[in-house]
Design a protein around this motif. Structure first.
Motif, PDB file in Angstrom:
ATOM      1  N   PRO A 189       1.351  -1.055  -0.311  1.00 25.31           N
ATOM      2  CA  PRO A 189       0.651  -0.178  -0.502  1.00 25.31           C
ATOM      3  C   PRO A 189       0.618   1.453  -0.240  1.00 25.31           C
ATOM      4  O   PRO A 189       2.093   1.407   0.803  1.00 25.31           O
ATOM      5  N   GLU A 241      -6.639   3.404   0.917  1.00 19.90           N
ATOM      6  CA  GLU A 241      -6.219   1.876   0.541  1.00 19.90           C
ATOM      7  C   GLU A 241      -6.542   0.805   1.024  1.00 19.90           C
ATOM      8  O   GLU A 241      -7.101  -0.511   0.468  1.00 19.90           O
ATOM      9  N   GLU A 291     -10.361   0.863  -2.095  1.00 19.52           N
ATOM     10  CA  GLU A 291     -10.495   0.974  -3.347  1.00 19.52           C
ATOM     11  C   GLU A 291     -10.269   0.329  -4.748  1.00 19.52           C
ATOM     12  O   GLU A 291      -9.419  -0.051  -5.177  1.00 19.52           O
ATOM     13  N   CYS A 348      -7.238  -1.303  -6.965  1.00 16.19           N
ATOM     14  CA  CYS A 348      -6.722  -3.019  -6.462  1.00 16.19           C
ATOM     15  C   CYS A 348      -7.940  -3.784  -6.514  1.00 16.19           C
ATOM     16  O   CYS A 348      -8.436  -3.828  -6.411  1.00 16.19           O
TER      17      CYS A 348
END
Length: 148
Positions: A40, A61, A107, A111
């Motif tokens: 991340p 994230e 997100e 991803c």
């Protein structure tokens, strides 16, 4: 008139561990290293310090709240430009010792997978400089260069 000073963009990376495993994310739809695994991470915004940027990126994230007292700078990496349109970068890799919440894909447009992997057997589709950074950290290095 003096020339403008040289500036280096900076990015922050969070290393979350569960015993001997490290958390990786599969990048998607960003135009940069799509379909590769990475940590991340994200760019620092102007006007924010590195620790604030790291905590923001982990929230965005992974949907977690990192404890700033549990984040330790593990490595500074200086990378060369990857192509003619790219810049040199400073990459700040932080070990994240404490956080609240369960990491999840916060997100989904950026991803497609979260994966805990054995830190001693990193996958071959890990972003190359991230793999080099994790190896440098395992050796106890504090500074690494890549691509020069």
């Amino acid at each position: 008139m003096p020339a403008e000073r040289f500036r280096v963009p900076a990015a922050v990376y969070g290393i979350l561990r569960d015993r001997e495993r490290v958390l990786l994310m599969r990048r998607a739809a960003t135009g940069y290293r799509d379909d590769q695994l990475s940590l991340p991470a994200g760019h620092l915004n102007g006007g924010e310090d590195a620790l604030t940027g790291l905590i923001r990126e982990l929230r965005e994230e992974l949907g977690i709240e990192a404890d700033p007292r549990g984040c330790r700078l593990a490595l500074l990496m200086h990378t060369a430009p990857e192509d003619a349109e790219d810049h040199e970068y400073f990459h700040l890799f932080f070990s994240v010792e404490r956080w609240s919440g369960e990491p999840h894909i916060a997100e989904p447009g950026k991803c497609t997978e979260l994966r805990w992997v054995d830190a001693s057997a990193l996958p071959s589709d890990l972003v190359d400089y991230v793999a080099a950074a994790l190896a440098a950290i395992a050796r106890g290095d504090l500074l690494a260069v890549h691509g020069w």
